[in-house]
Design an enzyme around this catalytic site. Structure first.
Site, PDB file in Angstrom:
ATOM      1  N   TYR A 130       0.842  -1.204   0.000  1.00 21.41           N
ATOM      2  CA  TYR A 130       0.000   0.000   0.000  1.00 21.41           C
ATOM      3  C   TYR A 130       0.876   1.254   0.000  1.00 21.41           C
ATOM      4  O   TYR A 130       0.717   2.146  -0.839  1.00 21.41           O
ATOM      5  CB  TYR A 130      -0.898  -0.040   1.237  1.00 21.41           C
ATOM      6  CG  TYR A 130      -1.651   1.218   1.554  1.00 21.41           C
ATOM      7  CD1 TYR A 130      -2.660   1.686   0.715  1.00 21.41           C
ATOM      8  CD2 TYR A 130      -1.384   1.935   2.718  1.00 21.41           C
ATOM      9  CE1 TYR A 130      -3.377   2.839   1.037  1.00 21.41           C
ATOM     10  CE2 TYR A 130      -2.101   3.078   3.049  1.00 21.41           C
ATOM     11  CZ  TYR A 130      -3.083   3.526   2.203  1.00 21.41           C
ATOM     12  OH  TYR A 130      -3.787   4.661   2.518  1.00 21.41           O
TER      13      TYR A 130
ATOM     14  N   VAL B 251      -8.352   0.435  13.795  1.00 22.01           N
ATOM     15  CA  VAL B 251      -8.361   0.222  15.243  1.00 22.01           C
ATOM     16  C   VAL B 251      -9.549   0.885  15.957  1.00 22.01           C
ATOM     17  O   VAL B 251     -10.128   0.290  16.856  1.00 22.01           O
ATOM     18  CB  VAL B 251      -6.997   0.641  15.856  1.00 22.01           C
ATOM     19  CG1 VAL B 251      -6.740   2.137  15.750  1.00 22.01           C
ATOM     20  CG2 VAL B 251      -6.870   0.155  17.269  1.00 22.01           C
TER      21      VAL B 251
ATOM     22  N   PHE C 267     -12.053  -1.245  18.423  1.00 28.43           N
ATOM     23  CA  PHE C 267     -12.208  -1.014  19.862  1.00 28.43           C
ATOM     24  C   PHE C 267     -13.659  -0.621  20.187  1.00 28.43           C
ATOM     25  O   PHE C 267     -14.213  -1.027  21.203  1.00 28.43           O
ATOM     26  CB  PHE C 267     -11.222   0.065  20.345  1.00 28.43           C
ATOM     27  CG  PHE C 267      -9.776  -0.407  20.378  1.00 28.43           C
ATOM     28  CD1 PHE C 267      -9.424  -1.698  19.989  1.00 28.43           C
ATOM     29  CD2 PHE C 267      -8.762   0.436  20.823  1.00 28.43           C
ATOM     30  CE1 PHE C 267      -8.088  -2.135  20.019  1.00 28.43           C
ATOM     31  CE2 PHE C 267      -7.433   0.018  20.866  1.00 28.43           C
ATOM     32  CZ  PHE C 267      -7.094  -1.272  20.451  1.00 28.43           C
TER      33      PHE C 267
ATOM     34  N   VAL D 263      -2.785  -5.555  19.164  1.00 28.94           N
ATOM     35  CA  VAL D 263      -1.898  -6.245  18.223  1.00 28.94           C
ATOM     36  C   VAL D 263      -0.454  -5.936  18.614  1.00 28.94           C
ATOM     37  O   VAL D 263      -0.081  -4.757  18.746  1.00 28.94           O
ATOM     38  CB  VAL D 263      -2.204  -5.793  16.776  1.00 28.94           C
ATOM     39  CG1 VAL D 263      -1.200  -6.400  15.808  1.00 28.94           C
ATOM     40  CG2 VAL D 263      -3.627  -6.173  16.386  1.00 28.94           C
TER      41      VAL D 263
ATOM     42  N   GLY E 195       0.963  -6.124  21.345  1.00 27.51           N
ATOM     43  CA  GLY E 195       1.140  -5.611  22.707  1.00 27.51           C
ATOM     44  C   GLY E 195       0.665  -4.179  22.912  1.00 27.51           C
ATOM     45  O   GLY E 195       0.524  -3.715  24.029  1.00 27.51           O
TER      46      GLY E 195
ATOM     47  N   SER F 108       4.212  -1.348  12.563  1.00 28.26           N
ATOM     48  CA  SER F 108       5.299  -0.426  12.853  1.00 28.26           C
ATOM     49  C   SER F 108       4.766   0.689  13.718  1.00 28.26           C
ATOM     50  O   SER F 108       3.603   1.076  13.616  1.00 28.26           O
ATOM     51  CB  SER F 108       5.928   0.104  11.574  1.00 28.26           C
ATOM     52  OG  SER F 108       5.322   1.289  11.176  1.00 28.26           O
TER      53      SER F 108
END
Ligand code: UDP
Length: 344
Positions: free
Chosen positions: A147, A196, A200, A213, A215, A296
Site C-alpha cells: 500500500y 483500530v 475497539f 496487536v 502488545g 510499525s
C-alpha cells in the site's frame, strides 16, 4: 469553483461533502460505487454520480473535463486488505489513480491527491517531515507495505508531472483521521477487518475482547475529521499549496494503542454510564491480520508546512475520540450490533 470528488462515498469523502456542502461556496460533484455513507447528506450544491471509476471511463472523463479541481480519495486504506488482496491494492491505489492523474493533465484540472502517512514507513527520526524524511518500507515479503509502495510511486509520478510543468497538484498525507462513518463495526473477537477505532468501538459495544496487536506499545496520532476538513479548505485556497506535499495530522494527539484502548474505555463509561466489560488481550500481528503483516510504530507528524497556510488543529485527543464515539454510539449500525450480540 467546480470540485469533483472521486470516492465521495467513503469516510473522508462523505465528511468533505457535508462540510463543503454546508459552506455552499463551490459546485460539488461526487462519484462513487456506493452512496451508503452519503445517506442523509444532500446539500443543494452537490450532484452524485453512482458509478465505478474502473468501468465508467467516458462519464469520469467528462466530469474531469468539466472540473476545476479533482479531489482523488479513491483507495483501499485498510491494513487487512493489504495483507489479504495486495494485487487489488495496486490496481486501485496505483493503476486507477494514475489514470486520473493522466486525465487531469489532459484537461488542465488541478489535482488534490489523498495519499497516506504510511508512505513514511518505519520512523527514522523524531517526526515525519514532508521535505526531509526518508521513506523506509519493510520487505517485499511483508505485503503490508504494498500500500505504502503504491502510494509512494503515485506521489513520485505526480511530483514529476509538477516538474514537467503540466500538472498543478497538492498531495495530502493523512494521519489516522477519525469521526462519523469511519470504517464499520464487527462482531466480538473478529480479526483483521476495520481499523483500530472501529475494532475497539465494536469490542466496547459487544463486550468482546479489546485486542492489542503486538502488545499495543506502537503509536499513532489521531486527527479529528473536522480538523481534516479545515486543512482541506486551507490547501484548496492557498496558492502556496500548489505542487507540494502536506502532512495533515495532530502531533498533540499522539498515543500508544494501549493508551487509546484505555482512553476509549473511560470515555465509553462517561458517554453511556455503563462499565465496559471487554477484556484487554494481546495478540500477534500475523495472528490478527494473517501472514505478510508487519506492524510499525509511528512518530507524530511535523505540521509546520500546513501551519504556514494558517491552519491549526483544534481538537485534542479526548475531544477527537469523544466526538467519533458519540457519532458511532448514535448510529443505526451500533444499535444493530448490540441487538445481535447483546440481545435483551
Ligand atoms: N490494532 C490493534 N487492535 C485492533 C486493530 C488494530 O492493536 O483491533 C493496531 C494495529 O496493529 C496498528 C494500530 O492499531 O498498530 C493502528 O492500526 P489501524 O488498522 O487503525 O491503521 P494503521 O494506522 O496501521 O494504518
Amino acid at each position: 469553483m467546480k470540485l469533483l470528488l472521486l470516492g465521495a462515498g467513503g469516510f473522508i469523502g462523505s465528511n468533505l461533502v457535508e462540510h463543503l456542502g454546508a459552506a455552499g461556496e463551490h459546485q460539488l460533484v461526487g462519484i462513487d460505487k456506493s452512496a451508503e455513507k452519503l445517506a442523509g447528506i444532500a446539500p443543494a450544491n452537490f450532484r452524485f454520480v453512482e458509478a465505478d471509476v474502473a468501468e465508467s471511463h467516458d462519464a469520469v472523463e467528462r466530469e474531469i473535463a468539466a472540473a476545476d479541481v479533482v479531489v482523488d480519495l479513491m483507495a483501499y486504506a485498510n491494513p487487512s486488505i493489504y495483507v489479504e488482496t495486495p494485487l487489488d491494492v495496486v490496481r486501485l491505489n496505483y493503476d486507477l489513480n494514475i489514470a486520473i492523474v493522466d486525465a487531469c493533465v489532459r484537461h488542465g484540472a488541478r489535482l488534490i491527491q489523498y495519499s497516506t502517512s504510511e508512505v513514511y514507513g518505519k520512523p527514522n527520526g523524531p517526526t515525519y517531515r514532508e521535505d526531509e524524511s526518508d521513506l523506509c518500507l519493510g520487505p517485499v515479503e511483508k505485503q503490508r507495505w504494498i500500500y505504502a509502495a503504491a502510494k509512494q510511486l503515485l506521489e513520485r509520478v505526480i511530483h514529476a508531472h509538477g516538474l514537467a510543468g503540466d500538472l498543478d497538484y497538492t498531495i495530502v498525507r493523512p494521519f489516522n483521521f477519525i469521526g462519523p462513518r469511519v470504517d464499520y463495526l464487527v462482531g466480538p473477537g473478529t480479526r483483521g477487518g476495520p481499523r483500530v477505532f472501529a475494532h475497539f468501538m465494536s469490542a466496547l459495544l459487544t463486550g468482546g475482547p479489546i485486542q492489542l496487536v503486538g502488545g499495543g506499545e506502537q503509536r499513532r496520532s489521531f486527527t479529528h475529521i473536522e480538523d481534516a476538513n479545515t486543512a482541506f479548505d486551507a490547501m484548496l485556497r492557498h496558492p502556496d499549496a500548489n505542487r507540494r506535499v502536506f502532512n495533515v495530522g495532530n502531533p498533540g494527539n499522539d498515543t500508544s494503542i494501549r493508551g487509546l484502548a484505555e482512553l476509549m474505555s473511560r470515555l465509553y463509561r462517561d458517554l453511556t454510564g455503563e462499565q465496559p466489560t471487554s477484556e484487554v488481550v494481546e495478540i500477534g500481528g500475523e495472528e490478527f491480520y494473517g501472514a505478510g503483516y508487519e506492524d510499525s510504530s509511528r512518530v507524530p507528524p511535523d505540521i509546520s508546512r500546513l501551519r504556514s497556510l494558517g491552519w491549526e488543529p483544534v481538537h485534542d485527543l479526548e475531544a477527537t475520540l469523544r466526538d467519533a464515539m458519540e457519532a458511532t454510539l448514535g448510529s443505526a449500525e451500533a444499535a444493530e450490533l448490540v441487538s445481535d450480540h447483546r440481545p435483551g
